[in-house]
Design an enzyme around this catalytic site. Sequence first.
Site, short mmCIF file in Angstrom:
data_model
loop_
_atom_site.label_atom_id
_atom_site.label_comp_id
_atom_site.label_asym_id
_atom_site.label_seq_id
_atom_site.Cartn_x
_atom_site.Cartn_y
_atom_site.Cartn_z
N HIS A 249 31.33 124.11 78.91
CA HIS A 249 31.11 123.68 77.52
C HIS A 249 29.90 122.75 77.48
O HIS A 249 29.72 121.92 78.37
CB HIS A 249 32.35 122.97 76.99
CG HIS A 249 32.22 122.50 75.57
ND1 HIS A 249 31.99 123.37 74.52
CD2 HIS A 249 32.27 121.26 75.03
CE1 HIS A 249 31.92 122.68 73.39
NE2 HIS A 249 32.08 121.39 73.68
N CYS B 200 28.14 126.80 71.68
CA CYS B 200 27.86 125.39 72.01
C CYS B 200 26.56 125.26 72.79
O CYS B 200 25.88 124.23 72.70
CB CYS B 200 29.02 124.79 72.80
SG CYS B 200 29.41 125.64 74.35
#
Length: 914
Positions: free
Chosen positions: A853, A329
């Site tokens: 994230h 990510c």
Amino acid sequence: MVEASPTGCSSTELSPEEELQMITAISMATEPQTKVGDTFCLISRRWWQNWLDFVTHNKTVSANEGSSSEHQDLGSSSTPKRPSSIDNSDLIYEAASENPTMGIELHDTLVEHTDYILVPEVTWNQLCAWYGGGPKLARKVISSGQSQTELSVEVYPLRLRLHLMPKGDQCAIRISKKETIRDLHKKACEIFVLNLEQVSIWDYYSHRKHALMNDLDKSLDDANIQMDQDILVEVIDNGGGCTSDAQENGFAKNESSVLVEPSKTNYSIAGGFSASKGIPKNCNSELSQFQNLSSAIRESEDKTPVSVGVSTRGSSGGLTGLLNFGNTCFMNSAIQCLVHTPEFARYFREDYHQEINWHNPLGMVGELALAFGEVLRKLWAPGRTPFAPRQFKAKLARFAPQFSGYNQHDSQELLAFLLDGLHEDLNRVKHKPYIKSRDADGRPDEEVADEYWANHIARNDSIIVDVCQGQYKSTLVCPVCEKVSVTFDPFMYLSLPLQSTTTRTMTVTVFSCDGSALPATCTVIVPKQGRCKDLIQALSNACALKHNEKVFLVEIRNHLIHRFLEDPLMSLFSIKDDDHLSAYKIPKETGNARGTTGWKAYGTPLVFPVSCDATITRGDIQLIVHTMLSPMLRAEPVHSDISDADPSSVASDLTSVKKASIIDGKENDDSKTPSLKLPLKLVDGNNACIDLSVGEERTVRLPSTSMSVLLFIDWSPKLLKRYDTHYLEKLPEVFKYGPAKKTRTEPLSLYTCLEAFLREEPLVPEDMYCPQCKERRQASKKLDLWRLPEVLVIHLKRFSYSRSMKHKLETFVNFPIHDFDLTNYIANKNNSGRQVYELYALTNHFGSMGSGHYTAHIKLIDENRWYNFDDSHISPVNEDDVKSNAAYVLFYRRVKAEENGPGCCAGGNSSLHK
């Protein structure tokens, strides 16, 4: 692995429930014992789902609808048909399979549980015996992870292209990354029908001899061989020499392709080992068997999202997601922001190959630019489904090993590497001229800045420079000769500190050497960008320093003096919040004490100044130490001797001491020095201990080569009872981290962060060499913005470090989305135009430093609408929700005077972007 032979009966002799029971039993017997080298097979997810529906339907009807004949008839009418033969054709890349010598090639972007299911080989054999079909796509289990203890199925072996020299033949092979260089050597000889002694093999990355691969026992993975890499197979003559040099950039004349299967001992293929998700491991009943089997498939779909949150078919493009194939990510968010930069979107969708700098030694021979361009084109293609940028990740790992593997990395660090790497790959300057910068020598800033920029462009000219590079003015001032050095340097992005205030509080323990006061903690406020002189001045004001006194500052660590903070120009940044500081009020005219020791230390060191020219006796030192300790003497002394040699009262001695005025270690009056018997030891220049409790009239010879006299007091239990030593036991930290408190009533402004970045700050001495002093000096540095780029990238420094902790700042920064006006921050006053920017993209980081994230918020300019890019999932987001305390890297584009509308698309009029 337990061998489970397929049954001799055909599937038509078994009911669907019996098929399920048999496949489940095989799976339970084989999967728990999986080891390196075992074989798994790919099955098309589409066929697998059809088979699951077939074998679980009756159980579902029975469990949900009871046993009524009416419900049974209804269920039988909708019973799924028995699947036809296994069909894996949707997994196969037909174009590559047309060549019979290449074998079966898979599509490069297959995703487990979405496109295929992994099952043990015995499971495949059983299903194939019942249904037939295929083809069989077998892959091996390998060890993976940093500790090489995890198991994974290598779905994609390395695809390498062998170049035979001098003949010029080529062939493509597949080989496990776990195989050794010796295995590759043997296979190359088999393919080209050569003897081992005739051949040497080279890492032929970018058609250059990168390294001779002569460590035969090293694995290809350890040798950093990447997917689609070139390998040179060089034939040497009988005399040991090469018959012909390899050509750097020519491709071979004849080409053949061969698929080389992994050996029986070393296997590989890249993908996740999660075949257990397709087959249940523990089933207590027939019902739980098919329920677990079905739910595992559905759960796998949830864990690997592949549907885009908005429909993109028929759209103009730009709404394609990137699959996360293992903590990627950080890469996906950075890529999406770059590909949605209008200038880059237009540039890489046109023919940019003519600008690739194939021979730049600072670049990646065009590989990075080509890989990025390919990703950008795929992301802008209309109607595409999400894909995994594996090829780009492989190129990234090749050129930047710090981003290899599947750990989480810093998205901003990746972004910095990409911008710099793309610039070098696309640098239009093929031969960089050597240019020596001239000193400003009092010339106007405008003239010097333009000269610096022209020199920079003469060596650096690319789309990255056109779009992202600006220029700032850097001013250094020598604190000694006051020489001013001015340079104008380029920048690619701005890294702004998150400072809610311009000051910091610091706590220091202050000791009085004349016995006039107890040690006391003092908390002062100093400039965050300040120097040691600012802290000393604040302490001097706070502790009522006399006109003939000064503050002597030290850092205490492990009950010892770690360093003396004497340099007034030392940056306060070097003092961390978890440090411990002591300050000593001493007479101005005396020297300083220094020293270290290996003794087991207790409490906090005390410092007293002594003149280097003074004649001092052991009794004088006893008097000095008593004076410093006298404020801590308990009011009711315990009646016991400190020293067996002197039974006299210590209290009466201290009374005399308090009446004495000590200057340079000598008494002013003519009274006889009392017989004081503290258990003091002195360490001389030879590291020998001298007992100072006897022979008080004897002179102490001060070392001529050192500025320190080291004394130790033996704190016995009896002595500790006489003094209240808690003042010495534990110093407070400079700043104690406590529960999170809301200290600001207003959110931190991006303008405030920019002002902190541009504020003057001191440098460490090693950062500047003064050409006038001919020495390194601790100069002060001041930055000013001079020339701003078309696209301004701003990095918010959320991650902070200290000696004992690493933490992320969750500070909310109020950054403008529209009308980010930097006009007043430009030092070049001849620039008459307004410098206004508009936000069009940003990356977000959620969670802690070690994990977390990344996502991206991006505005599609032609739609004038914001979207959230969360790996493969894309969904609309309100502009008001773009601001959050997760914002990490901001992307602004300059607003032109003619931009009166909501915006333009990436492929539109260039004048609107540049």
